[in-house]
Design an enzyme around this catalytic site. Structure first.
Site, mmCIF file in Angstrom:
data_model
loop_
_atom_site.group_PDB
_atom_site.id
_atom_site.type_symbol
_atom_site.label_atom_id
_atom_site.label_comp_id
_atom_site.label_asym_id
_atom_site.label_seq_id
_atom_site.Cartn_x
_atom_site.Cartn_y
_atom_site.Cartn_z
ATOM 1 N N GLU A 27 0.833 -1.208 0.000
ATOM 2 C CA GLU A 27 0.000 0.000 0.000
ATOM 3 C C GLU A 27 0.868 1.260 0.000
ATOM 4 O OE1 GLU A 27 -3.468 1.898 2.902
ATOM 5 O OE2 GLU A 27 -1.830 0.733 3.777
ATOM 6 N N CYS A 52 -4.992 -2.964 3.446
ATOM 7 C CA CYS A 52 -4.584 -2.660 4.811
ATOM 8 C C CYS A 52 -5.723 -2.737 5.836
ATOM 9 C CB CYS A 52 -3.879 -1.306 4.840
ATOM 10 S SG CYS A 52 -2.799 -1.075 6.280
ATOM 11 N N LYS A 109 -9.917 2.090 -1.728
ATOM 12 C CA LYS A 109 -9.996 1.530 -0.378
ATOM 13 C C LYS A 109 -11.276 1.978 0.324
ATOM 14 C CE LYS A 109 -7.136 1.351 3.850
ATOM 15 N NZ LYS A 109 -5.889 1.897 4.442
#
Length: 265
Positions: free
Chosen positions: A40, A146, A111
């Protein structure tokens, strides 16, 4: 299927452009892999909040161009980690890019779960709205980033969409490394899927990174794990193990959906 996770070191002393060139060269070297995965926000560092706006780029910006060419040169499927994306009609996004071996963009995932609570990414970036899967020869990838790893419902949605291999790119802090390993194994066990979790090394804006990228099989067994520093973690996977595990221990068939909310007595 051979997968290579590139655990990139992100440190303040290296410029974004220098790191982009270095990582591009590293991707090109992975000619023996079928799938290559990056972490990421490896261009800026996941905790370098003050750089998000200045280093944000359009979707088809310099990182896109470099990664598309690298995927084509190596002939690999490439999960290029994520970039701070500047949408001309909206906010910044933390956007993951997946390229085919011909260098075509196969998917972009914004995300959904932004970290920081009332600061950092949670304030500076918009939230994605769509789950993303990518069909590869022999398996379907489910894409997550993440902090998403803490939300099992997202992964259930990916499995319902056909995912058999769950790919997580991250900039996970060292102080919560135990959670990283535990959650990666939990997502593999509960979804009976491979989990490929690729993190960063180094220090992002004063935050030491966990490293320890990890590959977990559908039974929850750790197949490979990196150390703390920059490293290429390569592992051979048998995609057929997903179907075999789900057939031998068909727990997913026992899911009870649409349960009523509990009544208070």
């Amino acid at each position: 299927m051979r997968a290579s996770l590139l655990q990139i070191a992100v440190d303040k002393g290296e410029s974004v452009e220098s790191r982009r060139r270095r990582v591009t060269a590293l991707v090109r070297e992975q000619t023996d892999a079928d799938l290559v995965v990056l972490p990421e926000l490896w261009t800026t560092g996941a905790f370098a909040y003050e750089q998000f706006a200045t280093e944000a780029e359009p979707l088809e910006g310099p990182t896109y161009e470099a990664m598309a060419k690298a995927a084509s040169d190596a002939g690999v499927w490439l999960h290029a980690g994520s970039i701070p994306e500047r949408d001309p009609d909206g906010p910044l996004y933390n956007t993951a890019l997946v390229f085919s071996p011909s260098g075509e963009l196969a998917a972009a995932y914004r995300k959904i779960h932004r970290f920081g609570f009332d600061k950092g990414e949670a304030v500076l970036m918009g939230a994605g709205q769509e789950l993303v899967t990518v069909r590869l020869p022999g398996t379907t990838l489910g894409v997550a980033t993440c902090y998403d790893l803490r939300f099992p419902e997202l992964f259930r949605g990916l499995v319902d969409a056909g995912a058999e291999t769950l790919v997580v790119s991250a900039g996970w802090p060292e102080r919560r490394r135990a959670h990283w390993t535990l959650l990666a194994q939990a997502r593999a066990v509960e979804n009976q899927a491979f989990v490929l979790a690729c993190g960063t090394a180094g220090t992002h804006a004063g935050v030491p990174q966990a490293g320890h990228s990890i590959v977990v099989d559908p039974w929850g067994e750790v197949l490979a794990e990196a150390g703390a520093g920059e490293e290429v973690l390569t592992v051979d996977l048998d995609p057929a193990r997903v179907a075999a595990t789900r057939e031998q221990f068909p727990a997913l068939k026992d899911r009870l959906l649409g349960l009523d909310a509990p009544r208070h007595r």
